[in-house]
Design a protein around this motif. Sequence first.
Motif, PDB file in Angstrom:
ATOM      1  N   ALA A 108       8.368  39.550   3.012  1.00  0.00           N
ATOM      2  CA  ALA A 108       9.459  38.905   3.741  1.00  0.00           C
ATOM      3  C   ALA A 108      10.733  39.738   3.759  1.00  0.00           C
ATOM      4  CB  ALA A 108       9.742  37.534   3.140  1.00  0.00           C
ATOM      5  N   VAL A 109      10.923  40.636   2.777  1.00  0.00           N
ATOM      6  CA  VAL A 109      12.168  41.412   2.704  1.00  0.00           C
ATOM      7  C   VAL A 109      11.943  42.895   2.964  1.00  0.00           C
ATOM      8  CG1 VAL A 109      13.285  39.793   1.135  1.00  0.00           C
ATOM      9  CG2 VAL A 109      11.885  41.643   0.197  1.00  0.00           C
ATOM     10  N   THR A 110      10.770  43.292   3.411  1.00  0.00           N
ATOM     11  CA  THR A 110      10.539  44.694   3.733  1.00  0.00           C
ATOM     12  C   THR A 110      11.358  45.100   4.953  1.00  0.00           C
ATOM     13  OG1 THR A 110       8.566  44.004   4.966  1.00  0.00           O
ATOM     14  CG2 THR A 110       8.239  44.812   2.719  1.00  0.00           C
ATOM     15  N   PRO A 111      11.786  46.361   5.048  1.00  0.00           N
ATOM     16  CA  PRO A 111      12.640  46.779   6.165  1.00  0.00           C
ATOM     17  C   PRO A 111      11.993  46.580   7.530  1.00  0.00           C
ATOM     18  CG  PRO A 111      12.684  48.405   4.400  1.00  0.00           C
ATOM     19  CD  PRO A 111      11.631  47.416   4.040  1.00  0.00           C
ATOM     20  N   CYS A 112      10.686  46.819   7.661  1.00  0.00           N
ATOM     21  CA  CYS A 112      10.056  46.685   8.974  1.00  0.00           C
ATOM     22  C   CYS A 112      10.068  45.239   9.451  1.00  0.00           C
ATOM     23  CB  CYS A 112       8.639  47.225   8.933  1.00  0.00           C
ATOM     24  SG  CYS A 112       7.602  46.492   7.645  1.00  0.00           S
ATOM     25  N   VAL A 113       9.872  44.297   8.539  1.00  0.00           N
ATOM     26  CA  VAL A 113       9.930  42.876   8.919  1.00  0.00           C
ATOM     27  C   VAL A 113      11.366  42.469   9.224  1.00  0.00           C
ATOM     28  CG1 VAL A 113       9.574  40.520   8.085  1.00  0.00           C
ATOM     29  CG2 VAL A 113       7.845  42.270   7.646  1.00  0.00           C
ATOM     30  N   GLN A 114      12.317  42.952   8.416  1.00  0.00           N
ATOM     31  CA  GLN A 114      13.715  42.622   8.661  1.00  0.00           C
ATOM     32  C   GLN A 114      14.218  43.189   9.985  1.00  0.00           C
ATOM     33  OE1 GLN A 114      16.065  40.798   6.695  1.00  0.00           O
ATOM     34  NE2 GLN A 114      14.171  40.061   5.748  1.00  0.00           N
ATOM     35  N   LEU A 115      13.647  44.308  10.403  1.00  0.00           N
ATOM     36  CA  LEU A 115      14.055  44.907  11.683  1.00  0.00           C
ATOM     37  C   LEU A 115      13.669  44.015  12.853  1.00  0.00           C
ATOM     38  CD1 LEU A 115      15.254  47.395  13.138  1.00  0.00           C
ATOM     39  CD2 LEU A 115      12.944  48.358  13.180  1.00  0.00           C
ATOM     40  N   LYS A 116      12.465  43.455  12.801  1.00  0.00           N
ATOM     41  CA  LYS A 116      11.993  42.588  13.878  1.00  0.00           C
ATOM     42  C   LYS A 116      12.508  41.162  13.735  1.00  0.00           C
ATOM     43  CE  LYS A 116       9.268  45.464  16.135  1.00  0.00           C
ATOM     44  NZ  LYS A 116       9.379  45.715  17.595  1.00  0.00           N
ATOM     45  N   GLN A 117      12.656  40.701  12.475  1.00  0.00           N
ATOM     46  CA  GLN A 117      13.112  39.333  12.213  1.00  0.00           C
ATOM     47  C   GLN A 117      14.265  39.380  11.216  1.00  0.00           C
ATOM     48  OE1 GLN A 117      10.064  36.154  11.979  1.00  0.00           O
ATOM     49  NE2 GLN A 117       8.582  37.803  11.782  1.00  0.00           N
ATOM     50  N   PRO A 118      15.484  39.610  11.679  1.00  0.00           N
ATOM     51  CA  PRO A 118      16.625  39.745  10.762  1.00  0.00           C
ATOM     52  C   PRO A 118      16.870  38.490   9.921  1.00  0.00           C
ATOM     53  CG  PRO A 118      17.179  40.488  12.987  1.00  0.00           C
ATOM     54  CD  PRO A 118      15.868  39.813  13.084  1.00  0.00           C
ATOM     55  N   ARG A 119      16.431  37.326  10.421  1.00  0.00           N
ATOM     56  CA  ARG A 119      16.681  36.080   9.698  1.00  0.00           C
ATOM     57  C   ARG A 119      15.503  35.658   8.826  1.00  0.00           C
ATOM     58  NH1 ARG A 119      19.692  32.871  14.645  1.00  0.00           N
ATOM     59  NH2 ARG A 119      21.515  34.222  14.724  1.00  0.00           N
ATOM     60  N   SER A 120      14.579  36.554   8.614  1.00  0.00           N
ATOM     61  CA  SER A 120      13.523  36.287   7.642  1.00  0.00           C
ATOM     62  C   SER A 120      14.051  36.631   6.252  1.00  0.00           C
ATOM     63  CB  SER A 120      12.284  37.131   7.975  1.00  0.00           C
ATOM     64  OG  SER A 120      11.347  37.066   6.950  1.00  0.00           O
ATOM     65  N   GLY A 121      13.644  35.866   5.271  1.00  0.00           N
ATOM     66  CA  GLY A 121      14.177  36.127   3.937  1.00  0.00           C
ATOM     67  C   GLY A 121      13.402  35.405   2.856  1.00  0.00           C
ATOM     68  N   LEU A 122      13.980  35.393   1.667  1.00  0.00           N
ATOM     69  CA  LEU A 122      13.303  34.832   0.507  1.00  0.00           C
ATOM     70  C   LEU A 122      13.325  33.315   0.486  1.00  0.00           C
ATOM     71  CD1 LEU A 122      14.481  37.275  -2.314  1.00  0.00           C
ATOM     72  CD2 LEU A 122      12.238  37.160  -1.218  1.00  0.00           C
ATOM     73  N   LEU A 123      14.221  32.679   1.242  1.00  0.00           N
ATOM     74  CA  LEU A 123      14.255  31.227   1.221  1.00  0.00           C
ATOM     75  C   LEU A 123      12.946  30.644   1.740  1.00  0.00           C
ATOM     76  CD1 LEU A 123      15.564  28.517   0.800  1.00  0.00           C
ATOM     77  CD2 LEU A 123      16.731  28.779   3.007  1.00  0.00           C
ATOM     78  N   GLN A 124      12.510  31.116   2.905  1.00  0.00           N
ATOM     79  CA  GLN A 124      11.256  30.579   3.437  1.00  0.00           C
ATOM     80  C   GLN A 124      10.069  30.985   2.565  1.00  0.00           C
ATOM     81  OE1 GLN A 124      10.081  32.329   7.254  1.00  0.00           O
ATOM     82  NE2 GLN A 124      11.765  33.757   7.075  1.00  0.00           N
ATOM     83  N   ALA A 125      10.104  32.184   1.983  1.00  0.00           N
ATOM     84  CA  ALA A 125       9.024  32.588   1.076  1.00  0.00           C
ATOM     85  C   ALA A 125       8.977  31.703  -0.164  1.00  0.00           C
ATOM     86  CB  ALA A 125       9.210  34.050   0.670  1.00  0.00           C
ATOM     87  N   SER A 126      10.125  31.276  -0.661  1.00  0.00           N
ATOM     88  CA  SER A 126      10.148  30.408  -1.840  1.00  0.00           C
ATOM     89  C   SER A 126       9.602  29.016  -1.510  1.00  0.00           C
ATOM     90  CB  SER A 126      11.574  30.300  -2.381  1.00  0.00           C
ATOM     91  OG  SER A 126      12.428  29.658  -1.441  1.00  0.00           O
ATOM     92  N   ILE A 127       9.897  28.514  -0.312  1.00  0.00           N
ATOM     93  CA  ILE A 127       9.374  27.206   0.095  1.00  0.00           C
ATOM     94  C   ILE A 127       7.852  27.262   0.228  1.00  0.00           C
ATOM     95  CG2 ILE A 127       9.400  25.449   1.902  1.00  0.00           C
ATOM     96  CD1 ILE A 127      12.278  26.310   2.518  1.00  0.00           C
ATOM     97  N   ILE A 128       7.344  28.315   0.858  1.00  0.00           N
ATOM     98  CA  ILE A 128       5.896  28.459   1.005  1.00  0.00           C
ATOM     99  C   ILE A 128       5.245  28.633  -0.368  1.00  0.00           C
ATOM    100  CG2 ILE A 128       4.066  29.836   2.044  1.00  0.00           C
ATOM    101  CD1 ILE A 128       5.675  28.222   4.031  1.00  0.00           C
ATOM    102  N   SER A 129       5.904  29.324  -1.273  1.00  0.00           N
ATOM    103  CA  SER A 129       5.364  29.482  -2.631  1.00  0.00           C
ATOM    104  C   SER A 129       5.237  28.135  -3.331  1.00  0.00           C
ATOM    105  CB  SER A 129       6.260  30.419  -3.450  1.00  0.00           C
ATOM    106  OG  SER A 129       6.303  31.714  -2.877  1.00  0.00           O
ATOM    107  N   CYS A 130       6.229  27.263  -3.157  1.00  0.00           N
ATOM    108  CA  CYS A 130       6.154  25.922  -3.737  1.00  0.00           C
ATOM    109  C   CYS A 130       4.973  25.154  -3.162  1.00  0.00           C
ATOM    110  CB  CYS A 130       7.449  25.158  -3.462  1.00  0.00           C
ATOM    111  SG  CYS A 130       8.716  25.418  -4.701  1.00  0.00           S
ATOM    112  N   TYR A 131       4.775  25.246  -1.853  1.00  0.00           N
ATOM    113  CA  TYR A 131       3.679  24.510  -1.229  1.00  0.00           C
ATOM    114  C   TYR A 131       2.328  25.074  -1.677  1.00  0.00           C
ATOM    115  CZ  TYR A 131       1.220  21.828   2.332  1.00  0.00           C
ATOM    116  OH  TYR A 131       0.385  20.951   2.971  1.00  0.00           O
TER     117      TYR A 131
END
Length: 494
Positions: free
Chosen positions: A246-269
Amino acid sequence: MLSRCIWGQVCCCCGPAPCSLCCSCCPSIKASSGTRVMYTLFHILACAVSCLMLSRTVSEAVRENVPFYSLICEHMQGTQDCDILVGYSAVYRVCFGTACFYLLLAVFLINVKSSQDYRALIQNGFWFLKLLMLIGMCGAAFFIPTESFLHAWHYVGVAGGFSFILIQLVLITAFAHTWNKNWLTGAAEDKRWYLAVLCATLMFYIIASSAFSFMYKYYTHPAGCQLNKALLITNLGLCVFMSFIAVTPCVQLKQPRSGLLQASIISCYVMYLTFSALSSRPPERVEHQGRNMSVCFPIVSKDGQQTEDNVVAIIGATIMYCCVLFACNEASYLAEMFGPFWMIKVYRYEFQKASCCFCCPEEHEEQVFEVDEDNKGGQKVIHNETDRVAYSYSFFHFVFFLASLYVMMTLTNWFSYETAVLETTFTHGSWSTFWVKMSSCWACVVLYLWILLAPLCRSEPETRPKRTRIKVRRSTSPSRGTREDCSVFTSHSL
């Protein structure tokens, strides 16, 4: 005032009036919210009846205390002892009636756009008549011959159950995606939103890590549970991998608003699905310190032996059903906002401003709704669907149809339905239930990784460089002979 309230309840039960409480001190309720609450109560009632019929204790009480039980069995199946009124067969029939009830409404309410449609009156009123209809359809299911019905309905339940699982996975990933996007939109203007994102991210990671520690302590044993240990470590590694992607540069380049918040929610689920799967597996027998014991249960007694406890089963069942109700209501709202392809469009929605209510797209226009001021004896009802419905009526009932099948399959242990009893459904379960839930966990990971990595596979349209063309025009002058006029212009490719 009391007579006015009673008359209102009569109109609600047998007429088109929306439902409300006989208490004027209660806050106002929207007609759409009251309707969804009533249909949810219908579904809870059907699920409660299914649980009672699956209980071994209730089954024995029915056989002993129901008058003419043997006569009913003889009339229905030709024998004096049958399982048609209890057990998995009864659960299949109750869920058949419930599913048909919601499917019939889903077909009837297709393309309802506002409460002015006559079909909306049936959707929002006539509650007693609809309750009688639901009871009648469940009762009629008990007269269906058993020979081929149960096997055919089982396959329908499998298809519907997996479809509902897919909808749940899409909704949880969309929930995480929109939350992260909404708050990062606010962070672009107000840096305090970054603090909110940080706190929420830490909270979800703490919950996920605590869940892992709890499961590793209580769902494993030094003498066994090797599969539990391997799956816990694997799923923890998947959570770490998702967070890294979620925080790799290539993903951040295409999706600047991707981050650890959504990864933490998916981890909880993912950890919740792991907990649900481990709670549903059969016990494991091992020999430890000279004693033959069952292990992989969540509670440890004082003498060191693992014993089962109904508290964990109740918590797991409650969380599961809350997820079911969330999926039914949220999916119908998104289907109305984004149309038939809401599963795709919801990920592309761009918020204009941040808000705490990030689940729903913003409403740009302020709407004024009609309120029942004459209803002085009871709760006031806000008619918020005069111009447009708040959710898709048809899809709301269709998702409840799938939810009925999902609950039926979960209660009857999916592919091991013939031995299912309520007392062991959420504690011992079966291997089929275990692998269905574990597969759902991995499918959630795959879906989230696809959301992150799919834009990398999409090639941007090539933009051709500007081309300069020179056009030469020749003109003849009687005094100067031939003259060349050069005009320069550019053309842009779209």
